[in-house]
Design an enzyme around this catalytic site. Structure first.
Site, mmCIF file in Angstrom:
data_model
loop_
_atom_site.group_PDB
_atom_site.id
_atom_site.type_symbol
_atom_site.label_atom_id
_atom_site.label_comp_id
_atom_site.label_asym_id
_atom_site.label_seq_id
_atom_site.Cartn_x
_atom_site.Cartn_y
_atom_site.Cartn_z
ATOM 1 N N GLY A 78 72.625 64.604 50.281
ATOM 2 C CA GLY A 78 71.519 63.728 49.876
ATOM 3 C C GLY A 78 71.404 62.517 50.781
ATOM 4 O O GLY A 78 70.734 61.546 50.455
ATOM 5 N N ASP A 80 62.496 59.845 53.920
ATOM 6 C CA ASP A 80 63.692 60.112 54.732
ATOM 7 C C ASP A 80 63.395 59.985 56.220
ATOM 8 O O ASP A 80 64.111 59.305 56.967
ATOM 9 C CB ASP A 80 64.228 61.525 54.458
ATOM 10 C CG ASP A 80 64.535 61.741 52.998
ATOM 11 O OD1 ASP A 80 64.575 60.743 52.248
ATOM 12 O OD2 ASP A 80 64.726 62.897 52.601
ATOM 13 N N TYR A 131 62.850 70.415 43.206
ATOM 14 C CA TYR A 131 62.155 69.281 43.827
ATOM 15 C C TYR A 131 60.654 69.557 43.834
ATOM 16 O O TYR A 131 59.851 68.728 43.398
ATOM 17 C CB TYR A 131 62.674 69.086 45.263
ATOM 18 C CG TYR A 131 62.059 67.906 45.970
ATOM 19 C CD1 TYR A 131 62.663 66.661 45.939
ATOM 20 C CD2 TYR A 131 60.851 68.036 46.659
ATOM 21 C CE1 TYR A 131 62.085 65.572 46.586
ATOM 22 C CE2 TYR A 131 60.269 66.962 47.293
ATOM 23 C CZ TYR A 131 60.893 65.731 47.263
ATOM 24 O OH TYR A 131 60.309 64.653 47.888
#
Ligand code: GLA
Length: 396
Positions: free
Chosen positions: A135, A183, A233
């Site tokens: 993660g 990200d 997700y």
């Protein structure tokens, strides 16, 4: 975690391995792209909300060299047993059997889609010190590293922010994960000593110095692999999209990030399912929490920042339901330790890591207590890392 001295040593090691694998190091260059940790603002980035991540000093190292033909040769020092994986610019299609090479290949494909066709192939060797499936965005790190390499080797005119968008595009369209921009943005735009306060609705951002006084950021890795995380997700994302459509029938909003808590409470009845109502509640409240947390940090109110981190975890546990017993154990045990300012899961969830802010003189006790409680309850050990906000991608 890794200082410059380590970087120099790593550079020598990866270059040496490149020479062994690909014959020589003539014309090869060494690159680095960081991993990231998100401090607060989870599952808000595909809901038009705010996020507050930081790039890390751990990440992906890459050695790359242009070839004279159109073939591609990949090698990962993290998966030595796979050997050299060969492909070509004519074969940029996702394949399960291609494993990790789907990430660099996806970025090469995405460059082509954006009108930047690669004229020649390359040899690419990678080594990363981000724990896999943790993660901390090892895949986004590989994506940004690849984009950075392509820009450098072929002279494409593309900004770091565009590299982030290309990375996300490749993840969405090539690798099938409908991730948001957090990200790739955090990694491509990282700045030493700072976190990035990003509004995902319009990509406006500002750097916030991470002045934690006598505290440090500690990551606890559950060592539970994400597993079915990707499909869950995508499921969360569509639940939020459906809830947004339902809300839009009664209130004029573009995204869930447009709503205040009061507006949500007044209109939540428009959402036809309890599950979707909980998901949307998290997205709305978490976004507002992120705004408050960044303000708290600016006011040097670290303790409020920590409290909001804890509330974030509770919301991810109860309303968004992406934590699981491993992450809950890590966070809940952390809350019991004196000197822990805040602790929550970070990233997509379903396994991976927690991020905690811990007083320096409590770090030892923190690792000891949380570590042994975790081992006892879960049956295997967690790993702990003290991290610092680091720079974005670079040539070494
Ligand atoms: C993953 C995704 C991000 C973000 C987080 C949850 O890391 O790649 O875009 O949605 O999960 O906040």
């Amino acid at each position: 975690m890794k200082g410059m001295k380590d970087m120099k040593e790593i550079k020598e090691n990866v270059l040496k391995r490149f020479g062994e694998v690909f014959g020589d190091t003539e014309g090869a260059k060494v690159y680095f792209a960081p991993g990231r940790v998100n401090l607060i603002g989870e599952h808000t980035d595909y809901n038009g909300g705010h996020v507050f991540p930081a790039a890390l000093t751990i990440g992906t190292y890459g050695v790359a060299r242009k070839r004279e033909d159109r073939s591609l040769r990949f090698f990962s020092m993290n998966f030595e047993h796979l050997g050299v994986i060969e492909s070509s610019l004519e074969e940029l299609v996702p394949e399960k059997s291609a494993g990790w090479t789907n990430y660099p290949k996806g970025v090469m494909w995405a460059f082509g889609e954006k009108g930047m066709r690669l004229p020649l192939g390359l040899d690419l060797l990678l080594w990363g010190n981000i724990p896999n499936g943790s993660g901390l965005s090892s895949s986004a790190s590989v994506e940004i590293l690849t984009g950075f390499v392509l820009r450098d080797l072929f002279g494409f005119e593309v900004s770091n922010q565009e590299l982030a968008l290309i990375g996300q595009f490749s993840e969405n369209r090539f690798n099938g994960v409908n991730c948001g921009i957090m990200d790739q943005f955090a990694i491509a735009m990282g700045k030493k000593g700072h976190a990035i306060f990003l509004d995902t609705a319009d990509l406006t951002y500002r750097y916030a110095p991470m002045k934690l006084e006598h505290a440090k950021i500690v990551i606890a890795c559950s060592n539970k692999k994400r597993g079915l995380g990707d499909s869950k997700y995508n499921e969360r994302r569509s639940e939020c999209e459906k809830a947004l459509e339902e809300l839009q029938r009664v209130i004029s909003i573009r995204t869930l990030g447009d709503m205040t808590e009061e507006q949500f409470e007044a209109h939540k009845g428009a959402i036809q399912s309890d599950v979707r109502r909980k998901r949307a509640k998290h997205a709305v409240y978490e976004n507002r929490r992120t705004l408050r947390a960044v303000e708290a940090l600016q006011n040097n109110d670290i303790s409020l920042f920590g409290q909001l981190m804890n509330e974030s975890h509770i919301s991810l546990r109860d309303d968004y339901e992406v934590t699981g017993v491993e992450l809950d154990t890590l966070a809940e045990e952390a809350w019991k330790v004196k000197g822990v300012i805040g602790s929550r899961m970070t990233g997509a969830g379903f396994g991976g890591c927690t991020v905690s802010i811990v007083e320096e003189d409590a770090i030892h006790a923190f690792i000891e207590k949380v570590g042994s409680a975790y081992q006892k309850k879960i049956g295997y050990a967690a790993d702990f890392y003290i991290v610092e906000p680091g720079e974005g991608p670079m040539i070494l």
